[in-house]
Design a protein around this motif. Structure first.
Motif, PDB file in Angstrom:
ATOM      1  N   MET A  15      42.168  20.842  39.709  1.00  0.00           N
ATOM      2  CA  MET A  15      41.899  21.271  38.337  1.00  0.00           C
ATOM      3  C   MET A  15      42.730  20.455  37.361  1.00  0.00           C
ATOM      4  O   MET A  15      43.841  20.033  37.684  1.00  0.00           O
ATOM      5  CB  MET A  15      42.172  22.763  38.175  1.00  0.00           C
ATOM      6  CG  MET A  15      41.141  23.622  38.920  1.00  0.00           C
ATOM      7  SD  MET A  15      41.354  25.401  38.674  1.00  0.00           S
ATOM      8  CE  MET A  15      40.925  25.555  36.937  1.00  0.00           C
ATOM      9  N   VAL A  16      42.181  20.262  36.182  1.00  0.00           N
ATOM     10  CA  VAL A  16      42.862  19.492  35.142  1.00  0.00           C
ATOM     11  C   VAL A  16      44.074  20.288  34.665  1.00  0.00           C
ATOM     12  O   VAL A  16      43.980  21.479  34.383  1.00  0.00           O
ATOM     13  CB  VAL A  16      41.907  19.204  33.970  1.00  0.00           C
ATOM     14  CG1 VAL A  16      42.639  18.483  32.842  1.00  0.00           C
ATOM     15  CG2 VAL A  16      40.698  18.406  34.449  1.00  0.00           C
ATOM     16  N   GLN A  30      40.979  26.766  27.699  1.00  0.00           N
ATOM     17  CA  GLN A  30      40.131  25.767  28.342  1.00  0.00           C
ATOM     18  C   GLN A  30      40.642  25.501  29.749  1.00  0.00           C
ATOM     19  O   GLN A  30      41.835  25.266  29.945  1.00  0.00           O
ATOM     20  CB  GLN A  30      40.148  24.469  27.530  1.00  0.00           C
ATOM     21  CG  GLN A  30      39.355  23.347  28.155  1.00  0.00           C
ATOM     22  CD  GLN A  30      39.483  22.042  27.377  1.00  0.00           C
ATOM     23  OE1 GLN A  30      40.285  21.912  26.463  1.00  0.00           O
ATOM     24  NE2 GLN A  30      38.702  21.050  27.764  1.00  0.00           N
ATOM     25  N   ALA A  32      39.269  23.319  33.470  1.00  0.00           N
ATOM     26  CA  ALA A  32      38.264  22.378  33.959  1.00  0.00           C
ATOM     27  C   ALA A  32      38.620  21.920  35.360  1.00  0.00           C
ATOM     28  O   ALA A  32      39.805  21.740  35.685  1.00  0.00           O
ATOM     29  CB  ALA A  32      38.169  21.160  33.031  1.00  0.00           C
ATOM     30  N   GLU A  35      37.013  15.889  37.978  1.00  0.00           N
ATOM     31  CA  GLU A  35      35.719  15.290  38.293  1.00  0.00           C
ATOM     32  C   GLU A  35      35.575  15.090  39.803  1.00  0.00           C
ATOM     33  O   GLU A  35      36.459  14.529  40.456  1.00  0.00           O
ATOM     34  CB  GLU A  35      35.567  13.940  37.586  1.00  0.00           C
ATOM     35  CG  GLU A  35      34.204  13.323  37.764  1.00  0.00           C
ATOM     36  CD  GLU A  35      34.036  12.016  37.008  1.00  0.00           C
ATOM     37  OE1 GLU A  35      33.177  11.226  37.428  1.00  0.00           O
ATOM     38  OE2 GLU A  35      34.753  11.787  36.024  1.00  0.00           O
ATOM     39  N   ARG A  70      36.743  30.467  37.520  1.00  0.00           N
ATOM     40  CA  ARG A  70      36.249  30.023  36.210  1.00  0.00           C
ATOM     41  C   ARG A  70      35.560  28.664  36.267  1.00  0.00           C
ATOM     42  O   ARG A  70      34.715  28.364  35.430  1.00  0.00           O
ATOM     43  CB  ARG A  70      37.385  29.977  35.190  1.00  0.00           C
ATOM     44  CG  ARG A  70      37.813  31.356  34.713  1.00  0.00           C
ATOM     45  CD  ARG A  70      38.867  31.291  33.633  1.00  0.00           C
ATOM     46  NE  ARG A  70      38.388  30.616  32.419  1.00  0.00           N
ATOM     47  CZ  ARG A  70      39.185  30.273  31.412  1.00  0.00           C
ATOM     48  NH1 ARG A  70      40.487  30.534  31.458  1.00  0.00           N
ATOM     49  NH2 ARG A  70      38.691  29.667  30.340  1.00  0.00           N
ATOM     50  N   VAL A  71      35.921  27.842  37.247  1.00  0.00           N
ATOM     51  CA  VAL A  71      35.318  26.506  37.340  1.00  0.00           C
ATOM     52  C   VAL A  71      34.442  26.338  38.582  1.00  0.00           C
ATOM     53  O   VAL A  71      34.038  25.234  38.917  1.00  0.00           O
ATOM     54  CB  VAL A  71      36.406  25.397  37.281  1.00  0.00           C
ATOM     55  CG1 VAL A  71      37.099  25.403  35.930  1.00  0.00           C
ATOM     56  CG2 VAL A  71      37.402  25.532  38.420  1.00  0.00           C
TER      57      VAL A  71
END
Length: 160
Positions: A15-16, A30, A32, A35, A70-71
């Motif tokens: 995760m970021v 936020q 995320a 990638e 959440r992601v």
């Protein structure tokens, strides 16, 4: 895919890690996934155990699971390991040995994937695991016997 068990670092690897965000990641405005994280976990989880191991200070195990949910990553992680449920931090040998015992894994069939060469990868190597350095920005550094990837999807390549 040569490993039976993949242990992933959390922030900066799956995760970021937004540097200005404070408190548990699950409460950040936020969040995320990195990638390629979801597709990599989906592919690896078909044939191997996938785990998360973090030194995160602001998040308990339940918080980490909420952030993963959440992601869309939670369903592809078999178990979460953090200071709350391990009692040690990376790069401690006790950290990695506790995880290996919990998942009943041999170090020779287990790999740690993380964005910190010193904490994630060197700690894993000291405990007898394999190590893969997730280095998306091409930082300088190396450690003998360690694979380096720039993208998580490289883990699903046939030669790995």
């Amino acid at each position: 895919m040569q490993f039976a068990h993949y242990i992933f670092d959390w922030g900066g690897t799956l995760m970021v890690d937004f540097p200005d965000a404070r408190g548990p990641m699950c409460a950040w405005e936020q969040v995320a996934a990195v990638e390629g994280a979801r597709e990599t976990l989906v592919a690896l989880h078909r044939e191997a155990g996938c785990y998360l191991a973090t030194n995160a200070q602001d998040s308990k195990e339940s918080d980490i699971i909420k952030a993963l949910e959440r992601v869309g990553l939670a369903d592809h992680i078999d178990r979460v390991f953090c200071f709350e449920n391990v009692g040690y931090r990376k790069p401690s040998l006790d950290f990695f040995n506790t995880i290996l015992a919990a998942i009943e894994a041999s170090p020779s069939r287990t790999v740690m994937v993380g964005d910190s060469l010193d904490t994630d990868v060197a700690g894993a190597l000291a405990a007898g695991l394999h190590g893969i350095w997730y280095n998306p920005t091409g930082l300088e550094g190396e450690l003998k016997g360690v694979g380096v990837i720039r993208s998580l999807v490289e883990l699903t390549a046939p030669s790995r």
